[in-house]
Design an enzyme around this catalytic site. Structure first.
Site, PDB file in Angstrom:
ATOM      1  N   LEU A  93       0.945  -1.314   0.038  1.00 23.43           N
ATOM      2  CA  LEU A  93      -0.012  -0.056   0.044  1.00 23.43           C
ATOM      3  C   LEU A  93       0.763   1.287   0.082  1.00 23.43           C
ATOM      4  O   LEU A  93       2.170   1.073   0.369  1.00 23.43           O
ATOM      5  CB  LEU A  93      -0.904  -0.019   1.271  1.00 23.43           C
ATOM      6  CG  LEU A  93      -1.635  -1.270   1.211  1.00 23.43           C
ATOM      7  CD1 LEU A  93      -2.332  -1.656   2.608  1.00 23.43           C
ATOM      8  CD2 LEU A  93      -2.977  -1.186   0.448  1.00 23.43           C
ATOM      9  N   PRO A  94       0.363   2.356  -0.454  1.00 17.76           N
ATOM     10  CA  PRO A  94       1.123   3.615  -0.352  1.00 17.76           C
ATOM     11  C   PRO A  94       1.607   4.365   0.505  1.00 17.76           C
ATOM     12  O   PRO A  94       2.602   4.741   0.490  1.00 17.76           O
ATOM     13  CB  PRO A  94       0.134   4.497  -1.313  1.00 17.76           C
ATOM     14  CG  PRO A  94      -0.909   3.769  -1.817  1.00 17.76           C
ATOM     15  CD  PRO A  94      -1.181   2.490  -0.815  1.00 17.76           C
ATOM     16  N   THR A 124       5.863   0.640   2.496  1.00 10.11           N
ATOM     17  CA  THR A 124       6.816   1.464   3.205  1.00 10.11           C
ATOM     18  C   THR A 124       5.931   2.425   4.173  1.00 10.11           C
ATOM     19  O   THR A 124       5.411   3.413   3.548  1.00 10.11           O
ATOM     20  CB  THR A 124       7.824   2.294   2.199  1.00 10.11           C
ATOM     21  OG1 THR A 124       8.727   1.385   1.573  1.00 10.11           O
ATOM     22  CG2 THR A 124       8.863   3.036   3.054  1.00 10.11           C
ATOM     23  N   LYS A 199      14.348   0.112   5.245  1.00  7.66           N
ATOM     24  CA  LYS A 199      13.875   0.505   3.981  1.00  7.66           C
ATOM     25  C   LYS A 199      13.952   2.145   3.953  1.00  7.66           C
ATOM     26  O   LYS A 199      14.324   2.776   2.828  1.00  7.66           O
ATOM     27  CB  LYS A 199      12.321   0.215   3.740  1.00  7.66           C
ATOM     28  CG  LYS A 199      11.565   0.799   2.441  1.00  7.66           C
ATOM     29  CD  LYS A 199      12.417   0.429   1.327  1.00  7.66           C
ATOM     30  CE  LYS A 199      11.587   0.897   0.024  1.00  7.66           C
ATOM     31  NZ  LYS A 199      10.470   0.500  -0.428  1.00  7.66           N
ATOM     32  N   LYS A 274       7.223  11.019   0.371  1.00  4.73           N
ATOM     33  CA  LYS A 274       6.765  10.351   1.681  1.00  4.73           C
ATOM     34  C   LYS A 274       7.894   9.731   2.206  1.00  4.73           C
ATOM     35  O   LYS A 274       7.975   9.780   3.564  1.00  4.73           O
ATOM     36  CB  LYS A 274       5.670   9.462   1.074  1.00  4.73           C
ATOM     37  CG  LYS A 274       5.099   8.883   2.511  1.00  4.73           C
ATOM     38  CD  LYS A 274       5.384   7.499   2.568  1.00  4.73           C
ATOM     39  CE  LYS A 274       5.142   6.691   1.494  1.00  4.73           C
ATOM     40  NZ  LYS A 274       5.497   5.048   1.576  1.00  4.73           N
TER      41      LYS A 274
END
Length: 330
Positions: A93-94, A124, A199, A274
């Site tokens: 998912l975003p 992430t 990450k 983001k």
């Protein structure tokens, strides 16, 4: 006697091979839920289908769902319905709010999750959100692990992703077996949340290196050097990196990457923005100096404001070579 031993040994080995093949076949038929079918998730789900898994998918974008349905996936009407049908669920998912909605919402995974289910989030997100979801999954007798990925769209299609896993060591082998159908490297980083830490650190470095490669290629181009020539020199010299030799930001230098497709597909600049924001929040919380990471965040924020949000993050080259040129002339 010798012949009998050889016959017995041969038959035993044959039985073991048949048992292993049968077990693998049964394992591949165990349903796998997959939620989030964007540029990365869609290819990851396709790879599960290609390796014989029964996949139950969900995404808000119906075109993405239809694409997987046509390839043999079963469709769930919401995350809860996926959880009712699958004891192994992967999400891609975003952002953090999307993960919270999909897991914790009224029709979320945890509203219908089965005890003993294995939940793997490849998004992430903020490490704190991963820890929050893990605790609430544990209350439902389910296991949650974070497993963000590296490698981009190219690796997602080729099933060569790297997974950075945070979660229980006792569950790692089961997660690794599943993730290796979509990647080549699966590394346990530690407890839940450490996959996210790995990450965001990696992506901060990636953004910095992409900006550096773009600046160098833009400068070389303005000095009259062909970008292909300069890239080939970089790639056999000390400036070589993934942003130059695998995901080059200049159109036409490497075929099949977003820069050669008008920066479409790939990893959007808004998503990179983001991730850089997550890294800077972590840096502030730990009082860690990250001056280049901070500058990279400001550049990608500016790019998003100027309309590059949906373009691949390698479009920083286009921003530098066109937008900045226009500003200089003005």
């Amino acid at each position: 006697m010798f012949c009998l031993k050889r016959i017995f040994s041969y038959n035993l080995n044959w039985i073991c091979r048949q048992f292993s093949a049968s077990a693998a076949a049964r394992g591949s038929q165990t349903p796998v839920g997959f939620i989030g079918l964007g540029n990365m998730g869609g290819s990851m789900a396709e790879n599960l289908l290609a390796t014989g898994h029964r996949v139950i998918v969900y995404d808000k974008v119906q075109d993405s769902v239809k694409l997987l349905q046509d390839k043999g996936a079963v469709v769930g009407k919401n995350p809860a319905e996926v959880a009712q049908q699958a004891e192994r669920i992967i999400t891609m998912l975003p952002s953090s709010p999307h993960v919270q909605e999909v897991y914790l919402g009224p029709d979320g995974i945890l509203s219908a999750v089965k005890g003993g289910a294995l939940l793997v989030d490849c998004s992430t997100i903020d490490p704190a959100v991963a820890i929050e979801v893990s605790k609430k999954a544990s209350d439902k007798a389910a296991v949650f692990m974070d497993a963000p990925v590296s490698g981009g769209v190219v690796a997602a299609k080729a099933a060569s992703l790297t997974f950075m896993v945070g979660g229980q060591e006792t569950e790692f082998d089961a997660v690794k077996e599943l993730l290796l159908h979509m990647g080549k490297n699966v590394i346990r980083c530690g407890i839940v949340g450490t996959g996210q830490t790995a990450k965001i650190c990696n992506n901060m470095l990636l953004a910095i290196s992409m900006i550096g490669v773009s600046e160098a290629l833009n400068l070389g181009s303005r000095l009259g050097l062909d970008p292909k020539t300069l890239s080939s020199i970089m790639n056999i010299s000390t400036g070589r990196c993934w942003s130059s030799d695998t995901y080059n930001p200049v159109p036409g230098v490497i075929e099949g990457v977003p820069s050669s497709n008008n920066y479409n597909g790939g990893f959007g600049s808004a998503l990179m923005c983001k991730d850089l924001g997550l890294a800077q929040t972590a840096a502030i919380n730990t009082q860690t100096p990250t001056p280049l990471g901070s500058q990279a965040l400001q550049m990608y924020r500016t790019m998003v404001m100027k309309g590059y949000g949906l373009k691949d993050f390698s479009s920083v080259y286009k921003y530098l070579s066109t937008e900045e040129e226009c500003e200089t002339k003005n």
